[in-house]
Scaffold this motif. Structure first.
Motif, PDB file in Angstrom:
ATOM      1  N   LEU A  60       0.821  -1.215   0.000  1.00  0.00           N
ATOM      2  CA  LEU A  60       0.000   0.000   0.000  1.00  0.00           C
ATOM      3  C   LEU A  60       0.852   1.262   0.000  1.00  0.00           C
ATOM      4  O   LEU A  60       1.976   1.259   0.517  1.00  0.00           O
ATOM      5  CB  LEU A  60      -0.915   0.012   1.232  1.00  0.00           C
TER       6      LEU A  60
ATOM      7  N   PRO B 130      -0.991  -4.598  -6.981  1.00  0.00           N
ATOM      8  CA  PRO B 130      -2.239  -4.878  -6.284  1.00  0.00           C
ATOM      9  C   PRO B 130      -3.021  -6.112  -6.735  1.00  0.00           C
ATOM     10  O   PRO B 130      -3.895  -6.575  -6.007  1.00  0.00           O
ATOM     11  CB  PRO B 130      -3.061  -3.617  -6.543  1.00  0.00           C
TER      12      PRO B 130
ATOM     13  N   ASP C  98      -8.186   6.950   0.994  1.00  0.00           N
ATOM     14  CA  ASP C  98      -7.885   6.169  -0.217  1.00  0.00           C
ATOM     15  C   ASP C  98      -7.109   4.897   0.144  1.00  0.00           C
ATOM     16  O   ASP C  98      -7.416   3.804  -0.340  1.00  0.00           O
ATOM     17  CB  ASP C  98      -7.023   6.965  -1.207  1.00  0.00           C
TER      18      ASP C  98
ATOM     19  N   SER D  68      -9.036   2.253   2.432  1.00  0.00           N
ATOM     20  CA  SER D  68     -10.130   1.533   1.782  1.00  0.00           C
ATOM     21  C   SER D  68      -9.652   0.644   0.626  1.00  0.00           C
ATOM     22  O   SER D  68     -10.451  -0.075   0.034  1.00  0.00           O
ATOM     23  CB  SER D  68     -11.174   2.526   1.272  1.00  0.00           C
ATOM     24  N   ARG D  69      -8.378   0.682   0.328  1.00  0.00           N
ATOM     25  CA  ARG D  69      -7.843  -0.072  -0.804  1.00  0.00           C
ATOM     26  C   ARG D  69      -7.543  -1.513  -0.398  1.00  0.00           C
ATOM     27  O   ARG D  69      -6.992  -1.771   0.671  1.00  0.00           O
ATOM     28  CB  ARG D  69      -6.565   0.586  -1.303  1.00  0.00           C
ATOM     29  N   SER D  70      -7.911  -2.429  -1.257  1.00  0.00           N
ATOM     30  CA  SER D  70      -7.586  -3.828  -0.974  1.00  0.00           C
ATOM     31  C   SER D  70      -6.607  -4.331  -2.028  1.00  0.00           C
ATOM     32  O   SER D  70      -6.600  -3.872  -3.175  1.00  0.00           O
ATOM     33  CB  SER D  70      -8.853  -4.687  -0.963  1.00  0.00           C
TER      34      SER D  70
END
Length: 169
Positions: free
Chosen positions: A13, A82, A135, A138-140
């Motif tokens: 991340l 990602p 941002d 909440s990013r996976s």
């Protein structure tokens, strides 16, 4: 790093410490630093109409890494990495170059430190929009079982680079 070139892929991340680690590792080992954010921003700022700068950035980064590996140079790829497709893409680069790949998932296990890094960092790529903490939080990311997890919380870049160098052998 070893005499034979190696591809080290650092993913994780934003704000986890990837770029700081990549720079330290590249400096210490005289490796080529391929930073996907730099490539993506150049694509965004170009006059070309590119529908997906992220996809183009990874494709360009893979080719730059391959060129340098074929020259016998070690490469440190610095990216979020990602999705499975990007993870597999780096493995394809290593296979094509005939080199070993070391995959490292960079994390910051201290959420207070991670948030501070995200909120206080200054963009070092002209025009690049830094993600907000919202941002990032909440990013996976897709699972990356092939990667060794390296935690940057409370650790110096030099110590982290030493840990990754030990993985390289």
């Amino acid at each position: 790093m070893t005499q034979k070139p190696v591809l080290v892929v650092l993913g994780g991340l934003p704000g986890s410490g990837k770029t700081t680690l990549a720079r330290e590792l590249a400096r210490a080992t005289r490796a080529v630093h391929v930073r996907i954010d730099t490539l993506e921003q150049a694509i965004v700022q170009s006059s070309l109409a590119v529908p997906d700068a992220a996809e183009a950035g990874y494709a360009a980064g893979a080719r730059v890494a391959l060129d340098n590996l074929r020259l016998g140079l070690p490469v440190v790829a610095d990216c979020v990495n990602p999705v499975r497709a990007s993870q597999e893409g780096w493995r394809g680069v290593a296979d094509e170059a005939g080199v070993r790949i070391v995959e490292v998932h960079v994390v910051c296990s201290d959420p207070v430190e991670h948030r501070r890094r995200v909120e206080e960092r200054v963009a070092d790529i002209p025009g690049h929009r830094q993600p907000t903490w919202s941002d990032v939080a909440s990013r996976s990311l897709d699972a990356w079982p092939e990667a060794t997890v390296v935690d940057t919380a409370g650790r110096s870049p030099a110590a982290l680079a030493d840990e990754v160098r030990a993985l390289v052998g």
